[in-house]
Design a protein around this motif. Structure first.
Motif, mmCIF file in Angstrom:
data_model
loop_
_atom_site.group_PDB
_atom_site.id
_atom_site.type_symbol
_atom_site.label_atom_id
_atom_site.label_comp_id
_atom_site.label_asym_id
_atom_site.label_seq_id
_atom_site.Cartn_x
_atom_site.Cartn_y
_atom_site.Cartn_z
ATOM 1 N N CYS A 83 43.581 6.368 30.525
ATOM 2 C CA CYS A 83 44.975 6.792 30.394
ATOM 3 C C CYS A 83 45.081 8.009 29.475
ATOM 4 O O CYS A 83 44.547 8.005 28.365
ATOM 5 C CB CYS A 83 45.831 5.646 29.869
ATOM 6 S SG CYS A 83 47.566 6.122 29.764
ATOM 7 N N ALA A 85 48.233 9.431 29.011
ATOM 8 C CA ALA A 85 49.650 9.568 28.662
ATOM 9 C C ALA A 85 49.847 9.401 27.147
ATOM 10 O O ALA A 85 48.939 9.005 26.424
ATOM 11 C CB ALA A 85 50.494 8.574 29.454
ATOM 12 N N CYS A 88 48.940 6.266 24.804
ATOM 13 C CA CYS A 88 47.488 6.062 24.703
ATOM 14 C C CYS A 88 46.827 7.217 23.949
ATOM 15 O O CYS A 88 45.869 7.001 23.206
ATOM 16 C CB CYS A 88 46.869 5.888 26.088
ATOM 17 S SG CYS A 88 47.122 4.234 26.759
ATOM 18 N N CYS A 122 49.573 6.659 32.439
ATOM 19 C CA CYS A 122 50.280 5.422 32.088
ATOM 20 C C CYS A 122 49.968 4.297 33.066
ATOM 21 O O CYS A 122 50.201 4.400 34.269
ATOM 22 C CB CYS A 122 51.787 5.621 31.952
ATOM 23 S SG CYS A 122 52.502 4.216 31.052
ATOM 24 N N LEU A 123 49.460 3.241 32.508
ATOM 25 C CA LEU A 123 49.145 2.032 33.272
ATOM 26 C C LEU A 123 50.161 0.929 32.989
ATOM 27 O O LEU A 123 49.995 -0.201 33.433
ATOM 28 C CB LEU A 123 47.729 1.552 32.920
ATOM 29 C CG LEU A 123 46.602 2.490 33.372
ATOM 30 C CD1 LEU A 123 45.302 2.175 32.633
ATOM 31 C CD2 LEU A 123 46.402 2.394 34.875
ATOM 32 N N CYS A 126 51.467 0.320 27.464
ATOM 33 C CA CYS A 126 51.452 1.334 26.405
ATOM 34 C C CYS A 126 51.223 0.758 25.011
ATOM 35 O O CYS A 126 50.645 1.412 24.156
ATOM 36 C CB CYS A 126 52.749 2.126 26.428
ATOM 37 S SG CYS A 126 53.166 2.727 28.064
ATOM 38 N N ASN A 131 44.132 2.461 26.995
ATOM 39 C CA ASN A 131 43.851 1.624 28.160
ATOM 40 C C ASN A 131 43.003 2.362 29.182
ATOM 41 O O ASN A 131 43.119 3.578 29.343
ATOM 42 C CB ASN A 131 45.173 1.212 28.817
ATOM 43 C CG ASN A 131 45.998 0.343 27.905
ATOM 44 O OD1 ASN A 131 45.562 -0.732 27.502
ATOM 45 N ND2 ASN A 131 47.179 0.814 27.541
HETATM 46 S S1 FES Z 1 50.562 5.473 27.861
HETATM 47 FE FE1 FES Z 1 48.715 4.528 28.426
HETATM 48 S S2 FES Z 1 49.393 2.737 29.380
HETATM 49 FE FE2 FES Z 1 51.220 3.777 28.984
#
Ligand code: FES
Length: 157
Positions: A83, A85, A88, A122-123, A126, A131
């Motif tokens: 991830c 995003a 993460c 994003c999984l 968060c 992740n």
């Molecule tokens: S930012 Fe990684 S799971 Fe949402």
């Protein structure tokens, strides 16, 4: 020489092109359908896709290469997504990505043997980052040591 699987792939491509025949601006849906069906977008398919969409092969190729999502070679047996995003990243996914790249000897969007290394944005977990997702399995709170264990487990399998 063509094989039975080549013939099947060509039939599947033609079915996809026919299904989108009446749809204006269908290039992206076609590319997604081809990749979902064949696992990637083969070079040989580009000419047929271009013809069906009244575009040049260069235009279709340009769209394929613009989006990292599209693959032009068969996928690796395993896909490791990390991830990228914001949440993460705040929990160390950049460092984790650098560790994965070093451990595998390839960059994001690259491949090392049976493992493809891909970013994901994003999984939905968060709060427990960083992740990763290995094939269909999500793994939370991953640090370099945990990632090494995951990779070691893959190599043993
Ligand atoms: S930012 Fe990684 S799971 Fe949402």
């Amino acid at each position: 020489m063509t094989t039975a699987s080549d013939d099947l792939a060509r039939q599947q491509l033609q079915a996809i092109l026919q299904a989108h025949q009446q749809q204006a601006g269908a290039l992206l849906p076609i590319l997604h359908a081809v990749q979902d069906t064949l696992g990637y977008i083969p070079d040989w398919a580009v000419a047929d896709i271009a013809r069906a969409q009244n575009q040049s092969r260069a235009e279709v190729h340009g769209v394929i290469t613009f989006y990292h999502h599209f693959r032009t070679s068969p996928p690796a047996a395993h896909t490791l997504q990390i991830c990228q995003a914001e949440a993460c990243q705040a929990r160390g996914s950049r460092e984790l990505t650098a560790h994965a790249e070093q451990a595998l000897g390839c960059s994001l969007h690259g491949r090392s043997g049976d493992i493809g290394l891909e970013p994901v944005y994003c999984l939905g977990l968060c709060a427990t980052g960083p992740n990763i997702q290995l094939d269909d399995k999500m793994i939370s709170r991953v640090d370099a040591g945990k990632l090494d264990c995951v990779l070691a487990g893959l190599k043993e399998a």
